[in-house]
Design a protein around this motif. Structure first.
Motif, PDB file in Angstrom:
ATOM      1  N   LEU B  65       5.097   6.162  23.537  1.00  0.00           N
ATOM      2  CA  LEU B  65       5.662   6.878  22.392  1.00  0.00           C
ATOM      3  C   LEU B  65       4.536   7.519  21.590  1.00  0.00           C
ATOM      4  O   LEU B  65       3.532   6.878  21.282  1.00  0.00           O
ATOM      5  CB  LEU B  65       6.431   5.898  21.492  1.00  0.00           C
ATOM      6  CG  LEU B  65       7.027   6.477  20.222  1.00  0.00           C
ATOM      7  CD1 LEU B  65       8.245   7.335  20.548  1.00  0.00           C
ATOM      8  CD2 LEU B  65       7.432   5.369  19.263  1.00  0.00           C
ATOM      9  N   GLU B  66       4.691   8.782  21.274  1.00  0.00           N
ATOM     10  CA  GLU B  66       3.761   9.489  20.389  1.00  0.00           C
ATOM     11  C   GLU B  66       4.175   9.106  18.963  1.00  0.00           C
ATOM     12  O   GLU B  66       5.228   9.525  18.498  1.00  0.00           O
ATOM     13  CB  GLU B  66       3.916  10.994  20.610  1.00  0.00           C
ATOM     14  CG  GLU B  66       2.907  11.836  19.886  1.00  0.00           C
ATOM     15  CD  GLU B  66       1.700  12.139  20.755  1.00  0.00           C
ATOM     16  OE1 GLU B  66       0.602  11.755  20.341  1.00  0.00           O
ATOM     17  OE2 GLU B  66       1.861  12.724  21.822  1.00  0.00           O
ATOM     18  N   ALA B  67       3.333   8.293  18.318  1.00  0.00           N
ATOM     19  CA  ALA B  67       3.721   7.745  17.009  1.00  0.00           C
ATOM     20  C   ALA B  67       3.827   8.819  15.938  1.00  0.00           C
ATOM     21  O   ALA B  67       2.924   9.630  15.779  1.00  0.00           O
ATOM     22  CB  ALA B  67       2.703   6.698  16.587  1.00  0.00           C
ATOM     23  N   LYS B  68       4.941   8.804  15.226  1.00  0.00           N
ATOM     24  CA  LYS B  68       5.140   9.739  14.117  1.00  0.00           C
ATOM     25  C   LYS B  68       5.639   8.960  12.903  1.00  0.00           C
ATOM     26  O   LYS B  68       6.295   7.924  13.065  1.00  0.00           O
ATOM     27  CB  LYS B  68       6.193  10.791  14.510  1.00  0.00           C
ATOM     28  CG  LYS B  68       5.703  11.777  15.544  1.00  0.00           C
ATOM     29  CD  LYS B  68       6.818  12.738  15.860  1.00  0.00           C
ATOM     30  CE  LYS B  68       6.422  13.636  17.007  1.00  0.00           C
ATOM     31  NZ  LYS B  68       7.538  14.473  17.424  1.00  0.00           N
ATOM     32  N   PRO B  69       5.368   9.476  11.690  1.00  0.00           N
ATOM     33  CA  PRO B  69       5.802   8.747  10.485  1.00  0.00           C
ATOM     34  C   PRO B  69       7.295   8.436  10.455  1.00  0.00           C
ATOM     35  O   PRO B  69       7.692   7.378   9.964  1.00  0.00           O
ATOM     36  CB  PRO B  69       5.407   9.681   9.347  1.00  0.00           C
ATOM     37  CG  PRO B  69       4.266  10.483   9.897  1.00  0.00           C
ATOM     38  CD  PRO B  69       4.550  10.660  11.356  1.00  0.00           C
ATOM     39  N   THR B  70       8.141   9.344  10.982  1.00  0.00           N
ATOM     40  CA  THR B  70       9.596   9.078  10.906  1.00  0.00           C
ATOM     41  C   THR B  70       9.998   7.830  11.692  1.00  0.00           C
ATOM     42  O   THR B  70      10.983   7.190  11.340  1.00  0.00           O
ATOM     43  CB  THR B  70      10.450  10.247  11.455  1.00  0.00           C
ATOM     44  OG1 THR B  70       9.841  10.731  12.625  1.00  0.00           O
ATOM     45  CG2 THR B  70      10.656  11.323  10.451  1.00  0.00           C
ATOM     46  N   VAL B  72       8.403   5.030  11.821  1.00  0.00           N
ATOM     47  CA  VAL B  72       8.217   3.893  10.914  1.00  0.00           C
ATOM     48  C   VAL B  72       9.312   3.902   9.847  1.00  0.00           C
ATOM     49  O   VAL B  72       9.949   2.876   9.569  1.00  0.00           O
ATOM     50  CB  VAL B  72       6.809   3.938  10.252  1.00  0.00           C
ATOM     51  CG1 VAL B  72       6.586   2.731   9.365  1.00  0.00           C
ATOM     52  CG2 VAL B  72       5.710   4.036  11.310  1.00  0.00           C
ATOM     53  N   LEU B  73       9.563   5.095   9.287  1.00  0.00           N
ATOM     54  CA  LEU B  73      10.570   5.205   8.219  1.00  0.00           C
ATOM     55  C   LEU B  73      11.967   4.814   8.699  1.00  0.00           C
ATOM     56  O   LEU B  73      12.691   4.101   8.009  1.00  0.00           O
ATOM     57  CB  LEU B  73      10.619   6.635   7.693  1.00  0.00           C
ATOM     58  CG  LEU B  73       9.538   7.003   6.680  1.00  0.00           C
ATOM     59  CD1 LEU B  73       9.683   8.444   6.279  1.00  0.00           C
ATOM     60  CD2 LEU B  73       9.625   6.108   5.448  1.00  0.00           C
ATOM     61  N   LYS B  76      12.160   1.160   8.897  1.00  0.00           N
ATOM     62  CA  LYS B  76      12.092   0.531   7.573  1.00  0.00           C
ATOM     63  C   LYS B  76      13.466   0.535   6.906  1.00  0.00           C
ATOM     64  O   LYS B  76      13.807  -0.353   6.152  1.00  0.00           O
ATOM     65  CB  LYS B  76      11.091   1.285   6.690  1.00  0.00           C
ATOM     66  CG  LYS B  76       9.659   0.768   6.836  1.00  0.00           C
ATOM     67  CD  LYS B  76       8.745   1.363   5.803  1.00  0.00           C
ATOM     68  CE  LYS B  76       7.332   0.862   6.003  1.00  0.00           C
ATOM     69  NZ  LYS B  76       7.158  -0.552   5.649  1.00  0.00           N
ATOM     70  N   ARG B  77      14.248   1.595   7.189  1.00  0.00           N
ATOM     71  CA  ARG B  77      15.563   1.752   6.542  1.00  0.00           C
ATOM     72  C   ARG B  77      16.710   1.219   7.400  1.00  0.00           C
ATOM     73  O   ARG B  77      17.855   1.244   6.971  1.00  0.00           O
ATOM     74  CB  ARG B  77      15.822   3.227   6.259  1.00  0.00           C
ATOM     75  CG  ARG B  77      14.879   3.810   5.223  1.00  0.00           C
ATOM     76  CD  ARG B  77      14.988   5.310   5.226  1.00  0.00           C
ATOM     77  NE  ARG B  77      14.068   5.911   4.273  1.00  0.00           N
ATOM     78  CZ  ARG B  77      13.706   7.178   4.306  1.00  0.00           C
ATOM     79  NH1 ARG B  77      14.159   7.968   5.241  1.00  0.00           N
ATOM     80  NH2 ARG B  77      12.870   7.666   3.410  1.00  0.00           N
ATOM     81  N   PRO B  94       3.509  -2.652  18.247  1.00  0.00           N
ATOM     82  CA  PRO B  94       2.700  -1.982  17.216  1.00  0.00           C
ATOM     83  C   PRO B  94       3.546  -1.264  16.162  1.00  0.00           C
ATOM     84  O   PRO B  94       3.207  -1.273  14.984  1.00  0.00           O
ATOM     85  CB  PRO B  94       1.874  -0.967  18.015  1.00  0.00           C
ATOM     86  CG  PRO B  94       1.820  -1.502  19.406  1.00  0.00           C
ATOM     87  CD  PRO B  94       3.102  -2.251  19.605  1.00  0.00           C
ATOM     88  N   LEU B  95       4.683  -0.681  16.593  1.00  0.00           N
ATOM     89  CA  LEU B  95       5.549   0.020  15.632  1.00  0.00           C
ATOM     90  C   LEU B  95       6.132  -0.975  14.628  1.00  0.00           C
ATOM     91  O   LEU B  95       6.118  -0.735  13.417  1.00  0.00           O
ATOM     92  CB  LEU B  95       6.667   0.767  16.373  1.00  0.00           C
ATOM     93  CG  LEU B  95       7.726   1.466  15.517  1.00  0.00           C
ATOM     94  CD1 LEU B  95       7.107   2.510  14.614  1.00  0.00           C
ATOM     95  CD2 LEU B  95       8.781   2.136  16.380  1.00  0.00           C
ATOM     96  N   ALA B  98       3.723  -2.030  12.029  1.00  0.00           N
ATOM     97  CA  ALA B  98       3.604  -1.054  10.950  1.00  0.00           C
ATOM     98  C   ALA B  98       4.820  -1.113  10.021  1.00  0.00           C
ATOM     99  O   ALA B  98       4.701  -0.885   8.822  1.00  0.00           O
ATOM    100  CB  ALA B  98       3.441   0.350  11.524  1.00  0.00           C
ATOM    101  N   VAL B  99       5.976  -1.430  10.568  1.00  0.00           N
ATOM    102  CA  VAL B  99       7.212  -1.494   9.777  1.00  0.00           C
ATOM    103  C   VAL B  99       7.214  -2.742   8.883  1.00  0.00           C
ATOM    104  O   VAL B  99       7.620  -2.697   7.722  1.00  0.00           O
ATOM    105  CB  VAL B  99       8.456  -1.479  10.709  1.00  0.00           C
ATOM    106  CG1 VAL B  99       9.741  -1.745   9.940  1.00  0.00           C
ATOM    107  CG2 VAL B  99       8.550  -0.148  11.428  1.00  0.00           C
TER     108      VAL B  99
END
Lengths: 269, 305
Positions: B65-70, B72-73, B76-77, B94-95, B98-99
């Motif tokens: 997976l190419e990590a992108k901010p969305t 994580v977001l 999180k939600r 790893p994702l 970060a979450v």
């Protein structure tokens, strides 16, 4: 805003730490005209790490890091043997060959590793967005230790009336060895491309606009933190891979600095 | 004046309506899945009671997976996270680091490992190392391709949705019945239509079609990859050319995200039919939902008869 801080705080702090040590190293690298030494070192670290992966040590494991570090130390021995003054051939030529050979061996090694192409890509872009607090602590301690070693050695060099720190073969080895240790850790977090960008672009811009080492260092630090912040903001706003976006921001900023400088000279003329 | 008041009133009402719609949407259960196939099944079960999104773009290899901010977001939600489990998605750990939400980690009450209840294939019967390629320790993780497994996944999703939104459980169960019926229809229709496929030999790029092969009764014993995850060598391709000729292999199956060079080479040398099938919903326009994906994959293989 809360979400932004929540997601991007760790990458931002990692960027500040990368800035702290790399801008410092970058000034020496540019001063010596060894621009691609970082790319070569980063590639050698990637080679060691790939070898570790092939032998079954996970990409982000401690043992894998030792493989990367060991490879860069071997490269440091090689690089410290190249005497710029005695050699007809520019050191950059050796560094170029070192980079190309290291990259080729990495490709060959990863050819035997499952999903090798993906591992190679991961090495190039790092995992800045997913960087953990424990990784941040580790690189902080490493960079502080290396910073202190350099501080003492630079003071010693100045006291012993040497014109330029890192002039003897032994000191050159220490320079490359510590540089290798920094690059091995940085590549793990930021990837080859980001580490190269933070090392070269701020130092290049600082060299363009400032004269003394101290001024260049302070300018480079401030410049790098600003560009990293812009890159991180763009990555969040546009939902782009963080490391690659910051590298792009550094590229654009270099063009910007050149344009501003040209404009100022043009005004003065 | 009246016209002005009417227009203002209409605008206010529209705004209130839009606000309510937005509010209703934000109130919906937020479900995040790792793959688009799971997202589609979840959406079919949950209907308008959930806002479903997925992480891995369907045209990319789910191993990476190419990590992108969305990403994580989203997590999180998320109220719920459905994932493949096993060791397919190497990026999940790893994702989730970060979450930072333990309830979404393995064993957490807001996540579901969809491999639960699936009869897994290719479980290694000995200790394996990475030198043997990207072999999955817990069995082949590409299980959602089999229609029967699709029904098991849908049942697992329904159970979790009922646990979280108990009041809507009947609605979810009703949707589950509709889903199962449509999948069973495809299953029975295609199984009889392509019964002649039984025992026919195919090759594949990566070992990811074992469950589909099991459903159709076809054999997939050779792969373009030297070992799972390791690209072919010139010698291995030559060996495959001979194998295809000797065994009259009917076709070469691969996902759209793997490189086509080797497939084109084999096609040129042997005229083998290259079948680009869908591993996930929306990987191709023909695979716009789970049922269409299953039907498309089966029909493509059936067309080689």
């Amino acid at each position: 805003m809360e979400d932004f801080i929540d997601v991007m705080l760790r990458p931002f702090i990692a960027c500040i730490l990368l800035t702290g040590i790399h801008v410092y190293f970058g000034l020496y690298v540019i001063d010596r005209g060894l621009i691609f030494v970082d790319l070569a070192m980063a590639q050698i670290a990637a080679l060691g790490s790939s070898l570790g992966v092939l032998l079954g040590f996970g990409l982000h494991s401690t043992l894998n890091y030792w493989f990367a570090l060991g490879s860069t130390l071997i490269a440091a021995v090689f690089l410290s043997q190249i005497n710029k003054k005695k050699n007809k051939i520019p050191t950059e030529a050796y560094i170029g060959v070192l980079y190309a050979v290291a990259a080729a061996i990495t490709i060959l090694i990863l050819n035997f590793s499952p999903e090798g192409a993906e591992e190679l890509k991961a090495k190039a872009i790092g995992h800045l967005l997913f960087v953990s607090w424990s990784e941040i602590n580790s690189i902080f301690l490493l960079y502080i230790s290396i910073g202190l070693i350099h501080w003492f050695l630079v003071r010693y060099s100045i006291k012993s009336q040497k014109n330029f720190p890192w002039s003897s073969k032994y000191l050159t080895f220490i320079f490359y060895a510590t540089f290798g240790a920094v690059v091995s850790s940085s590549v793990e977090v930021g990837g080859v491309l980001l580490v190269f960008a933070i090392l070269i672009v701020p130092s290049l811009c600082a060299t363009l606009v400032k004269e003394s080492f101290k001024d260049r260092l302070v300018f480079g630090w401030i410049f790098s933190v600003i560009v990293c912040s812009i890159g991180i903001l763009c990555s969040y706003q546009q939902d782009l891979p963080t490391g690659a976006t910051i590298v792009l921001a550094f590229g654009v900023s270099l063009v910007g600095v050149h344009a501003i400088r040209k404009f100022i000279f043009w005004q003065q003329d | 004046m009246k016209q002005y008041l009417f227009k203002t009133g209409l605008s206010v009402m529209t705004l209130v309506f839009l606000f309510q719609a937005e509010y209703a949407q934000s109130q919906a259960l937020k479900v995040v899945t790792s793959l688009s196939s799971f997202a589609d099944i979840t959406q079919q079960i949950a209907g308008n009671k959930a806002e479903v999104s997925y992480i891995v773009p369907p045209k990319f290899n789910p191993h990476f997976l190419e990590a992108k901010p969305t990403h994580v977001l989203k997590l999180k939600r998320a109220d719920l996270f459905f994932h493949t489990g096993l060791d397919l998605e190497a990026w999940v750990g790893p994702l989730l680091d970060a979450v930072g939400r333990p309830e979404l980690r393995a064993g957490g009450d807001r996540q579901v490992d969809l491999s639960i209840g699936i009869q897994l294939k290719n479980i290694p019967d000995r200790n394996i190392t990475r030198a043997e390629g990207d072999i999955h320790l817990f069995g082949n993780p590409h299980y959602w391709i089999h229609p029967e497994n699709g029904r098991i996944i849908a049942t697992t999703i329904t159970t979790k949705l009922c646990e979280v939104l108990n009041a809507d459980c009947d609605y979810f169960k009703e949707n589950l019945s509709k889903f199962n019926l449509s999948v069973s229809k495809i299953e029975s229709e295609t199984k009889s239509k392509y019964s002649e496929l039984l025992g026919k030999e195919f090759i594949a790029y990566h070992d990811e079609w074992v469950y589909l092969a099991d459903f159709l009764g076809i054999k997939i014993q050779k792969f373009i990859e030297l070992k799972p995850g390791i690209p072919p060598s010139p010698k291995s391709l030559e060996a495959l050319v001979n194998y295809i000729k000797i065994h009259s292999v009917k076709g070469l199956i691969q996902s759209t995200f793997y490189p086509l060079e080797a497939a084109n080479y084999l096609n040129k040398k042997t005229e083998i039919k290259v079948l680009l099938l869908c591993q996930n919903v929306a990987e191709k326009s023909e695979c716009s939902d789970y049922q269409k994906m299953i039907a498309y994959n089966i029909n493509q293989i059936g067309a080689t008869l």
